[in-house]
Design an enzyme around this catalytic site. Structure first.
Site, PDB file in Angstrom:
ATOM      1  N   ARG A  15       0.811  -1.226   0.000  1.00 38.90           N
ATOM      2  CA  ARG A  15       0.000   0.000   0.000  1.00 38.90           C
ATOM      3  C   ARG A  15       0.841   1.271   0.000  1.00 38.90           C
ATOM      4  NH1 ARG A  15      -4.164  -0.931   4.802  1.00 38.90           N
ATOM      5  NH2 ARG A  15      -2.626  -2.477   5.458  1.00 38.90           N
ATOM      6  N   LYS A 350      33.931  24.797   0.983  1.00 35.99           N
ATOM      7  CA  LYS A 350      33.954  23.343   0.783  1.00 35.99           C
ATOM      8  C   LYS A 350      35.319  22.789   1.158  1.00 35.99           C
ATOM      9  CE  LYS A 350      35.262  21.281  -2.684  1.00 35.99           C
ATOM     10  NZ  LYS A 350      36.398  20.403  -3.119  1.00 35.99           N
ATOM     11  N   TYR A 386      40.654  23.569  -8.873  1.00 37.64           N
ATOM     12  CA  TYR A 386      40.494  22.434  -9.794  1.00 37.64           C
ATOM     13  C   TYR A 386      40.987  22.807 -11.180  1.00 37.64           C
ATOM     14  CZ  TYR A 386      38.084  18.539 -12.177  1.00 37.64           C
ATOM     15  OH  TYR A 386      37.782  17.431 -12.917  1.00 37.64           O
TER      16      TYR A 386
END
Length: 463
Positions: A15, A350, A386
Site C-alpha cells: 500500500r 567546501k 580544480y
C-alpha cells in the site's frame, strides 16, 4: 530479568506503492525500523532480532550490527514471523517484546511501563492496548471482571457487545519467552487467510490458565502502524510535534513549531532560538545561545555556542562558537569554521578550514583550503582549486589580507601578514609580509567607446 525483542519487519508494504521497502521509509529523518530498534534498546533489551523478508538486504544494510536477523521467506502471518526467531531465542529465559517495525511512535516510556507491569505480575503475556471512539478495523480487547485479558477479537468476528468495546490491540506485546514459543507451536492456520496469527497465542495462554494482562497507553498515536503514505504523513506530523515539544521543554525557543522541522537525532542546547522555516536533520548538534534561521537547512553539522546561522545551507560542516554564517551561505562537507569567524552572503565553503577570527564576508568561494587566524578575504575572492584533472590546496596564513576579486590558483601559499591586491590572479606563493599584485597596467583609449557602439549599431542595421 533478561529482556529481548522481536521486531517484525518482513512485510512488503504494497500500500506504500513505493520502490523503497516499507520500514525504511523515514519519519523525521530516520527510517521507521530505526526508531523501533532504538526504542527497544532503551528498554534494556539485551538481544534484538529483526524478522526480515522483502527488502531484507536493504534493512540489514541500514541496521548493520545493531540487531540479529532471521529471514521469513514466505509471509504466513504474524505468528509464523515470530516463530522464525525460535532458533535464536527459543532457549532463552526472560521477557520478550514483540513489536512491528512500522510503529515508530511507540515510546520507550510506554514499553518500560508495559514490561514492568508484565514482570511484576509474572504474566505469560501483556498486550499494549489503546482507546479510541472509533476503533474500526482494530481487534477488540475483551477483559474479564478482574481486568485481565480474556481474548482479542478481530472486528469481523465481533458480536454486537464486543463491537461496542473501544479498547483495541495495538499489535505490541510482552511475553514470557518460554511460554511464547511453547504456545506458538500450538497455533494453527485454520482460518480464511490460512495464516498463523500471533493473537491466537493470547487465547492459547488464557485457555491454559496463564495470566494475560493489558496495559493501555494514554497516547493513541502510539498505536499507529504506517501502511500507506497518508499514515506516513500523520506519523511525521505527530513525531515532529513530539520532538519540538521536547526541545522547547528543554529550554529551546522555537518561534513557530508548525513550520520548523527537527530530526529525531538532532541535539540543541538551551537558550537557542530556532526561527521559522528551519530544517535540522541527521545527527546535527547545536550548542547553547545560538540563533538558527529563518529558512536554514542544516544536516549532520556541529554548531558551537552563540553561533548565528541565517538563511543558509550547511551539510556536514563544523561551526565554532560565536561564528556567524549567512545570509545565503553554503557550507559543504568538511567545511570547518573556528570561533568568531564571519561567513557572509553568497559565500560557499567546501573542504576548507578557516581559523578563529577570519572573515569571508561576501560573494566568495573557498574550497580545498586552509585559512589561518584573522584573515580577511575580500568580496569575490576565489580559491581556484580544480584544473580539470586534480584538486589542489590553497594555504593562507595568519593575518593575511586577500583583496576583492582575487583568484588564488592552487597549489599556492600566501604567507603570514601578506597582502594581495584586489583584482590579482596569484599563481606563485606570496612570502610572509610581502605585497602581491598581479594585474596589467590600466590603459585608456580616448573616444574608443564611441567606435565600439558605432560598430555594434552598424552590425545590427545589416541584420
Amino acid at each position: 530479568m533478561k529482556r529481548m525483542a522481536i521486531v517484525l519487519a518482513a512485510g512488503q508494504g504494497k500500500r506504500m506503492k513505493s520502490k523503497l521497502y516499507k520500514v525504511l521509509h523515514p519519519v523525521c529523518g530516520k527510517p521507521m525500523v530505526g526508531h523501533v530498534l532504538d526504542t527497544v534498546k532503551e528498554v534494556d533489551c539485551e538481544r534484538s532480532v529483526v524478522i526480515v523478508g522483502h527488502g531484507a538486504e536493504a534493512v540489514q544494510s541500514y541496521l548493520g550490527e545493531a540487531a540479529e536477523y532471521v529471514l521469513q521467506e514466505q509471509q504466513l502471518g504474524t505468528g509464523h514471523a515470530v516463530k522464525m526467531a525460535k532458533d535464536l531465542l527459543g532457549s532463552e529465559q526472560g521477557s520478550t517484546i514483540v513489536i512491528c517495525g512500522d510503529t515508530p511512535l511507540v515510546t520507550p516510556e510506554t514499553l518500560k511501563a508495559l514490561t514492568e507491569l508484565h514482570e511484576s505480575n509474572k504474566a505469560a503475556a501483556t498486550v499494549l492496548t489503546a482507546y479510541t471512539e472509533n476503533p474500526k478495523g482494530y481487534g477488540r480487547v475483551i477483559r474479564s471482571e478482574n481486568g485481565s485479558v480474556l481474548r482479542i477479537v478481530e472486528q469481523k468476528d465481533c458480536s454486537p457487545e464486543e463491537d461496542a468495546v473501544r479498547e483495541f490491540n495495538t499489535g505490541t506485546y510482552c511475553f514470557d519467552n518460554a511460554k511464547l514459543f511453547a504456545a506458538l507451536d500450538k497455533v494453527t492456520n485454520n482460518n480464511a487467510q490460512q495464516e498463523y496469527y500471533l493473537t491466537d497465542v493470547i487465547g492459547i495462554l488464557v485457555g491454559a490458565g496463564e495470566t494475560v494482562l493489558g496495559y493501555m497507553t494514554d497516547d493513541y498515536a502510539e498505536s499507529i502502524g504506517v501502511n500507506d503514505r497518508l499514515a506516513l504523513s500523520e506519523a511525521e506530523r505527530l513525531m515532529r510535534e513530539r520532538i519540538n515539544k521536547r526541545h522547547m521543554l528543554n529550554g529551546v525557543t522555537i518561534i513557530d513549531p508548525t513550520s520548523t522541522y527537527i530530526g529525531a537525532d538532532v541535539k540543541i542546547g538551551s537558550d537557542t532560538v530556532v526561527h521559522p522555516g528551519t530544517v535540522l536533520k541527521g545527527h546535527t548538534v547545536i550548542g547553547e545561545d545560538c540563533e538558527i534561521g529563518p529558512q536554514s537547512d542544516i544536516n549532520d553539522s556541529a554548531i558551537g555556542d552563540g553561533a548565528v546561522i541565517k538563511h543558509s545551507v550547511l551539510d556536514q560542516a563544523e561551526v565554532g562558537s560565536r561564528t556567524t554564517v549567512g545570509p545565503f551561505a553554503y557550507l559543504r562537507p568538511k567545511a570547518q569554521l573556528g570561533e568568531d569567524v564571519k561567513i557572509g552572503d553568497f559565500v560557499e565553503i567546501k573542504n576548507a578550514k578557516i581559523a578563529d577570527g577570519s572573515k569571508v564576508s561576501h560573494l566568495s568561494y573557498i574550497g580545498d583550503a586552509v585559512v589561518g587566524k584573522n584573515v580577511n578575504v575580500g568580496c569575490g575572492a576565489i580559491t581556484v582549486n580544480y584544473d580539470g584533472y586534480n584538486k589542489s590546496i590553497t594555504e593562507i596564513e595568519d593575518d593575511a589580507f586577500i583583496g576583492s576579486n582575487v583568484n588564488l590558483i592552487a597549489p599556492v601559499k600566501v604567507g603570514k601578514g601578506a597582502y594581495v591586491v584586489a583584482g590579482s590572479t596569484i599563481t606563485h606563493s606570496v612570502p610572509e609580509n610581502d605585497l602581491a599584485i598581479a594585474r596589467t597596467r590600466q590603459e585608456n583609449k580616448p573616444g574608443y567607446a564611441e567606435k565600439i557602439r558605432a560598430r555594434a549599431k552598424a552590425k545590427k542595421d545589416k541584420q
